[in-house]
Design an enzyme around this catalytic site. Structure first.
Site, PDB file in Angstrom:
ATOM      1  N   THR A 138      -1.441  -0.271   1.632  1.00 15.64           N
ATOM      2  CA  THR A 138      -1.368  -1.601   1.029  1.00 15.64           C
ATOM      3  C   THR A 138      -2.405  -2.578   1.598  1.00 15.64           C
ATOM      4  O   THR A 138      -2.425  -3.751   1.206  1.00 15.64           O
ATOM      5  CB  THR A 138       0.037  -2.182   1.249  1.00 15.64           C
ATOM      6  OG1 THR A 138       0.362  -2.100   2.647  1.00 15.64           O
ATOM      7  CG2 THR A 138       1.073  -1.407   0.450  1.00 15.64           C
ATOM      8  N   GLU A 139      -3.274  -2.099   2.482  1.00 15.81           N
ATOM      9  CA  GLU A 139      -4.204  -3.002   3.163  1.00 15.81           C
ATOM     10  C   GLU A 139      -5.063  -3.818   2.199  1.00 15.81           C
ATOM     11  O   GLU A 139      -5.239  -5.032   2.379  1.00 15.81           O
ATOM     12  CB  GLU A 139      -5.103  -2.205   4.116  1.00 15.81           C
ATOM     13  CG  GLU A 139      -4.407  -1.677   5.354  1.00 15.81           C
ATOM     14  CD  GLU A 139      -3.793  -0.299   5.150  1.00 15.81           C
ATOM     15  OE1 GLU A 139      -3.430   0.331   6.150  1.00 15.81           O
ATOM     16  OE2 GLU A 139      -3.666   0.139   3.981  1.00 15.81           O
ATOM     17  N   VAL A 140      -5.644  -3.135   1.181  1.00 19.74           N
ATOM     18  CA  VAL A 140      -6.546  -3.871   0.277  1.00 19.74           C
ATOM     19  C   VAL A 140      -5.824  -4.993  -0.457  1.00 19.74           C
ATOM     20  O   VAL A 140      -6.457  -5.966  -0.886  1.00 19.74           O
ATOM     21  CB  VAL A 140      -7.220  -2.916  -0.739  1.00 19.74           C
ATOM     22  CG1 VAL A 140      -8.225  -2.016  -0.044  1.00 19.74           C
ATOM     23  CG2 VAL A 140      -6.197  -2.099  -1.515  1.00 19.74           C
ATOM     24  N   ILE A 187      -3.753  -7.075   0.811  1.00 21.78           N
ATOM     25  CA  ILE A 187      -3.652  -8.274   1.640  1.00 21.78           C
ATOM     26  C   ILE A 187      -5.006  -8.660   2.229  1.00 21.78           C
ATOM     27  O   ILE A 187      -5.080  -9.472   3.158  1.00 21.78           O
ATOM     28  CB  ILE A 187      -2.600  -8.126   2.759  1.00 21.78           C
ATOM     29  CG1 ILE A 187      -2.967  -7.012   3.740  1.00 21.78           C
ATOM     30  CG2 ILE A 187      -1.210  -7.933   2.187  1.00 21.78           C
ATOM     31  CD1 ILE A 187      -2.188  -7.072   5.050  1.00 21.78           C
TER      32      ILE A 187
END
Length: 244
Positions: A121-123, A125
């Site tokens: 889910t990094e991209v 945020i």
């Protein structure tokens, strides 16, 4: 407050991420306590293998946005799992997100119940899966990783196994783990340690080559305006400003 549960049965040390109210997010405190527990297990000749598991319905939600570990502390934890002279087996019955997938990839064997889900889910945020790439890139399918890194889509256990994130998935994770743990209990400790070194050599080459670069990248991205907006939007339960 204890964040890591510890139990032992027939030479298998089970370490449980135990902060379910925070979805076992990787806080500075949890990372430090897990590192201490792994050190104890690595020194203890009575430990044949380590099982890394969790309480609650989430294995780990990734970095704790309110109390994130320093990037170099997370690198050290991932390397510690890879270098531990005992096999480390992930037992997953819940959801795994972002940095939690770094823990999963650092383990030698990973088994999940079919109820588990996975996502980078990094991209979404405003950052990138930088540090966790150290164990992930050498152990997973590049095409699959490109898709899920870039989109943040959710994977089920079938897709996660195909991508190389999991060794196996099953309706009953403990039934699936039983023959694996039996095999580890029947194996000579020195032989296990040397065999693990053979299997992790390429992963450790990646750490040696890329750890400093990816640590710096992680620190830069987390300090960026995009990350501030992404993390604020996440905490406020809204879309970040870049969503179209």
């Amino acid at each position: 407050m204890t964040l890591i549960g510890r139990t032992r049965a027939r030479g298998v040390e089970t370490l449980s991420l135990d902060a379910p109210e925070r979805r076992n997010a990787l806080s500075a405190a949890l990372v430090a306590e897990l590192a201490d527990a792994l050190s104890d297990a690595g020194r203890d000749t009575g430990v044949r293998a380590v099982v890394l598991t969790h309480t609650g319905n989430t294995f780990s939600a990734g970095a704790d946005l309110r109390d994130p570990p320093a990037p170099d502390a997370l690198v050290a934890l991932l390397r510690q799992i890879v270098e531990l002279p005992r096999p480390v087996v992930a037992r997953v019955t819940g959801h795994v997100r972002a940095g939690g997938l770094g823990l999963l990839a650092a383990c030698d064997i990973a088994v999940a119940a079919h109820t588990a889900t996975f996502a980078f889910t990094e991209v979404r945020i405003g950052v990138a899966p930088a540090v966790i790439s150290l164990p992930l890139l050498p152990r997973t399918d590049p095409r699959a990783l490109a898709r899920y890194y870039l989109t943040g889509e959710r994977l089920d256990t079938t897709a996660a196994t195909r991508a190389g994130l999991l060794t196996a998935a099953a309706e009953d994770v403990d039934d699936a783990l039983a023959p694996i743990l039996d095999g580890l209990r029947r194996s000579a400790p020195e032989a296990l340690a040397e065999t693990k070194r053979l299997l992790t050599a390429r992963v450790l080459e990646t750490f040696d080559r890329d750890a400093d670069t990816l640590t710096a990248l992680s620190a830069r991205l987390f300090a960026s305006a995009h990350a501030r907006e992404g993390m604020t939007a996440f905490l406020e339960r809204r879309d970040p400003e870049w969503v179209v």
